[in-house]
Structure formats: structure tokens, C-alpha cells
Design a protein around this motif. Structure first.
Motif, PDB file in Angstrom:
ATOM      1  N   MET A   1      -0.195 -14.350   5.047  1.00 42.56           N
ATOM      2  CA  MET A   1      -0.338 -13.114   5.805  1.00 42.56           C
ATOM      3  C   MET A   1      -1.553 -13.258   6.724  1.00 42.56           C
ATOM      4  O   MET A   1      -2.606 -13.670   6.279  1.00 42.56           O
ATOM      5  CB  MET A   1      -0.540 -11.955   4.815  1.00 42.56           C
ATOM      6  CG  MET A   1      -0.807 -10.625   5.475  1.00 42.56           C
ATOM      7  SD  MET A   1      -0.916  -9.246   4.311  1.00 42.56           S
ATOM      8  CE  MET A   1       0.741  -9.176   3.678  1.00 42.56           C
ATOM      9  N   ASN A   5      -2.540  -8.479   9.874  1.00 41.62           N
ATOM     10  CA  ASN A   5      -1.536  -7.835   9.026  1.00 41.62           C
ATOM     11  C   ASN A   5      -2.125  -7.413   7.693  1.00 41.62           C
ATOM     12  O   ASN A   5      -1.800  -6.347   7.188  1.00 41.62           O
ATOM     13  CB  ASN A   5      -0.344  -8.755   8.790  1.00 41.62           C
ATOM     14  CG  ASN A   5       0.527  -8.898  10.020  1.00 41.62           C
ATOM     15  OD1 ASN A   5       0.392  -8.162  10.985  1.00 41.62           O
ATOM     16  ND2 ASN A   5       1.414  -9.872   9.984  1.00 41.62           N
ATOM     17  N   PHE A   6      -2.984  -8.240   7.115  1.00 41.92           N
ATOM     18  CA  PHE A   6      -3.622  -7.897   5.849  1.00 41.92           C
ATOM     19  C   PHE A   6      -4.442  -6.629   6.002  1.00 41.92           C
ATOM     20  O   PHE A   6      -4.345  -5.710   5.186  1.00 41.92           O
ATOM     21  CB  PHE A   6      -4.499  -9.065   5.365  1.00 41.92           C
ATOM     22  CG  PHE A   6      -5.350  -8.716   4.180  1.00 41.92           C
ATOM     23  CD1 PHE A   6      -4.787  -8.513   2.931  1.00 41.92           C
ATOM     24  CD2 PHE A   6      -6.722  -8.574   4.320  1.00 41.92           C
ATOM     25  CE1 PHE A   6      -5.570  -8.186   1.831  1.00 41.92           C
ATOM     26  CE2 PHE A   6      -7.512  -8.238   3.239  1.00 41.92           C
ATOM     27  CZ  PHE A   6      -6.936  -8.044   1.995  1.00 41.92           C
ATOM     28  N   GLU A   8      -4.123  -4.247   8.183  1.00 45.22           N
ATOM     29  CA  GLU A   8      -3.216  -3.110   8.367  1.00 45.22           C
ATOM     30  C   GLU A   8      -2.554  -2.727   7.048  1.00 45.22           C
ATOM     31  O   GLU A   8      -2.391  -1.543   6.749  1.00 45.22           O
ATOM     32  CB  GLU A   8      -2.139  -3.446   9.396  1.00 45.22           C
ATOM     33  CG  GLU A   8      -2.649  -3.512  10.811  1.00 45.22           C
ATOM     34  CD  GLU A   8      -1.581  -3.975  11.797  1.00 45.22           C
ATOM     35  OE1 GLU A   8      -0.420  -4.202  11.385  1.00 45.22           O
ATOM     36  OE2 GLU A   8      -1.922  -4.119  12.981  1.00 45.22           O
ATOM     37  N   THR A   9      -2.185  -3.716   6.256  1.00 50.11           N
ATOM     38  CA  THR A   9      -1.517  -3.472   4.981  1.00 50.11           C
ATOM     39  C   THR A   9      -2.391  -2.690   4.021  1.00 50.11           C
ATOM     40  O   THR A   9      -1.901  -1.805   3.328  1.00 50.11           O
ATOM     41  CB  THR A   9      -1.091  -4.810   4.327  1.00 50.11           C
ATOM     42  OG1 THR A   9      -0.179  -5.470   5.198  1.00 50.11           O
ATOM     43  CG2 THR A   9      -0.449  -4.603   2.969  1.00 50.11           C
ATOM     44  N   ILE A  10      -3.686  -2.997   3.982  1.00 47.03           N
ATOM     45  CA  ILE A  10      -4.556  -2.329   3.008  1.00 47.03           C
ATOM     46  C   ILE A  10      -5.231  -1.075   3.552  1.00 47.03           C
ATOM     47  O   ILE A  10      -5.878  -0.349   2.799  1.00 47.03           O
ATOM     48  CB  ILE A  10      -5.614  -3.292   2.422  1.00 47.03           C
ATOM     49  CG1 ILE A  10      -6.617  -3.738   3.487  1.00 47.03           C
ATOM     50  CG2 ILE A  10      -4.938  -4.456   1.714  1.00 47.03           C
ATOM     51  CD1 ILE A  10      -7.858  -4.431   2.918  1.00 47.03           C
ATOM     52  N   LYS A  90      -7.679 -10.354  -2.628  1.00 47.50           N
ATOM     53  CA  LYS A  90      -6.633  -9.984  -1.677  1.00 47.50           C
ATOM     54  C   LYS A  90      -5.359  -9.578  -2.416  1.00 47.50           C
ATOM     55  O   LYS A  90      -4.718  -8.586  -2.054  1.00 47.50           O
ATOM     56  CB  LYS A  90      -6.333 -11.142  -0.713  1.00 47.50           C
ATOM     57  CG  LYS A  90      -7.360 -11.284   0.380  1.00 47.50           C
ATOM     58  CD  LYS A  90      -6.976 -12.393   1.346  1.00 47.50           C
ATOM     59  CE  LYS A  90      -8.019 -12.484   2.455  1.00 47.50           C
ATOM     60  NZ  LYS A  90      -7.699 -13.530   3.441  1.00 47.50           N
ATOM     61  N   ILE A  94      -3.802  -5.691  -2.043  1.00 52.63           N
ATOM     62  CA  ILE A  94      -2.443  -5.404  -1.588  1.00 52.63           C
ATOM     63  C   ILE A  94      -1.659  -4.667  -2.673  1.00 52.63           C
ATOM     64  O   ILE A  94      -0.991  -3.664  -2.411  1.00 52.63           O
ATOM     65  CB  ILE A  94      -1.722  -6.699  -1.160  1.00 52.63           C
ATOM     66  CG1 ILE A  94      -2.379  -7.268   0.102  1.00 52.63           C
ATOM     67  CG2 ILE A  94      -0.225  -6.454  -0.946  1.00 52.63           C
ATOM     68  CD1 ILE A  94      -1.946  -8.692   0.432  1.00 52.63           C
ATOM     69  N   LYS A  97      -3.062  -1.026  -3.173  1.00 54.28           N
ATOM     70  CA  LYS A  97      -2.666  -0.139  -2.062  1.00 54.28           C
ATOM     71  C   LYS A  97      -1.193   0.221  -2.191  1.00 54.28           C
ATOM     72  O   LYS A  97      -0.801   1.372  -2.009  1.00 54.28           O
ATOM     73  CB  LYS A  97      -2.938  -0.819  -0.716  1.00 54.28           C
ATOM     74  CG  LYS A  97      -2.327  -0.124   0.495  1.00 54.28           C
ATOM     75  CD  LYS A  97      -2.935   1.224   0.763  1.00 54.28           C
ATOM     76  CE  LYS A  97      -2.309   2.055   1.853  1.00 54.28           C
ATOM     77  NZ  LYS A  97      -1.798   1.531   3.032  1.00 54.28           N
ATOM     78  N   THR A  98      -0.338  -0.737  -2.535  1.00 50.16           N
ATOM     79  CA  THR A  98       1.086  -0.465  -2.732  1.00 50.16           C
ATOM     80  C   THR A  98       1.282   0.547  -3.855  1.00 50.16           C
ATOM     81  O   THR A  98       2.077   1.482  -3.735  1.00 50.16           O
ATOM     82  CB  THR A  98       1.839  -1.774  -3.036  1.00 50.16           C
ATOM     83  OG1 THR A  98       1.643  -2.674  -1.932  1.00 50.16           O
ATOM     84  CG2 THR A  98       3.327  -1.539  -3.247  1.00 50.16           C
ATOM     85  N   GLU A 101       0.428   4.143  -2.928  1.00 52.88           N
ATOM     86  CA  GLU A 101       1.448   4.760  -2.084  1.00 52.88           C
ATOM     87  C   GLU A 101       2.721   5.122  -2.861  1.00 52.88           C
ATOM     88  O   GLU A 101       3.579   5.817  -2.335  1.00 52.88           O
ATOM     89  CB  GLU A 101       1.800   3.831  -0.916  1.00 52.88           C
ATOM     90  CG  GLU A 101       0.668   3.647   0.067  1.00 52.88           C
ATOM     91  CD  GLU A 101       0.315   4.917   0.834  1.00 52.88           C
ATOM     92  OE1 GLU A 101       1.227   5.695   1.163  1.00 52.88           O
ATOM     93  OE2 GLU A 101      -0.881   5.122   1.103  1.00 52.88           O
TER      94      GLU A 101
END
Length: 116
Positions: A1, A5-6, A8-10, A90, A94, A97-98, A101
Motif C-alpha cells: 500500500m 493510500n495508507f 487516507e485509509t487510517i 501499520k 489499518i 480503523k476498520t 468503522e
């Protein structure tokens, strides 16, 4: 990744690193406040300490292989997890954060968080 992108992902968590370690942090106050309000009568207010309590439950139950690798250093207005193992942090960032949500999962995990 890629690093873009990382990040933005977190988001709204943010990444910071030095030569020897890295941290993933969150300035508390605007993100997922409704979650902490569900246990406000118990004293939860969404502080950095409350986020760390939630993250500890997540780590113990969902990524026990990273317990002891990922550590926490919260303050009242800031949640912060850190590690000298940047790749492990990392992975944690990720996955956490997932989980945050995922309404059902995060409420379940939060039900076992303890006030710090």
C-alpha cells in the motif's frame, strides 16, 4: 500500500515516524463521539485514555500477536499508539480503523473497555 493510500485509509488517525519508531495518533473530539456517549454515565468521554482503553480490547481480542509490540501513550486530548516495529503498527492501524468503522464490532469491543 502506498503511503498516500495508507494515510487516507487510517484518516482521521495520522502517522508519524522517526528513525527508531512510529506512532499512529488521533486528536480526539470529533471522531466517533457517539460511541463514547453510549457509556458516558460510566465516565467515558472520548478522551485519548478512552480511545486507548478501546484499542487495548481490540488488540487483545483481534490481534493478540501484536500485544507487547504495539504500546499506548494517550493524553487527554490525544490517542497515540506506538511501536519500534513499523510494519506491525501499520497492520494494527489499518485493522483498528476498520474495526472502528464497523458499528456492530466496535460497540461489542467497547462494551468490554475499562476506564483508565
Amino acid at each position: 500500500m502506498s503511503s498516500i493510500n495508507f494515510k487516507e485509509t487510517i484518516s482521521p488517525f495520522f502517522w508519524s515516524e522517526s528513525d527508531n519508531s512510529a506512532s499512529v495518533c488521533l486528536t480526539v473530539g470529533d471522531y466517533r463521539n457517539e460511541l463514547f456517549k453510549t457509556r458516558a454515565k460510566e465516565g467515558f468521554e472520548g478522551s485519548g485514555y478512552d480511545w486507548a482503553s478501546l484499542a487495548k480490547v481490540f488488540l487483545e481480542e483481534k490481534q493478540p500477536e501484536l500485544a507487547g509490540v504495539v504500546k499506548f501513550d494517550p493524553e487527554g486530548s490525544m490517542y497515540c499508539a506506538y511501536s519500534s516495529d513499523k510494519e506491525a503498527l501499520k497492520q494494527f492501524a489499518i485493522a483498528f480503523k476498520t474495526a472502528v468503522e464497523d458499528e456492530v464490532l466496535i460497540h461489542d469491543l467497547f462494551s468490554r473497555a475499562e476506564l483508565d
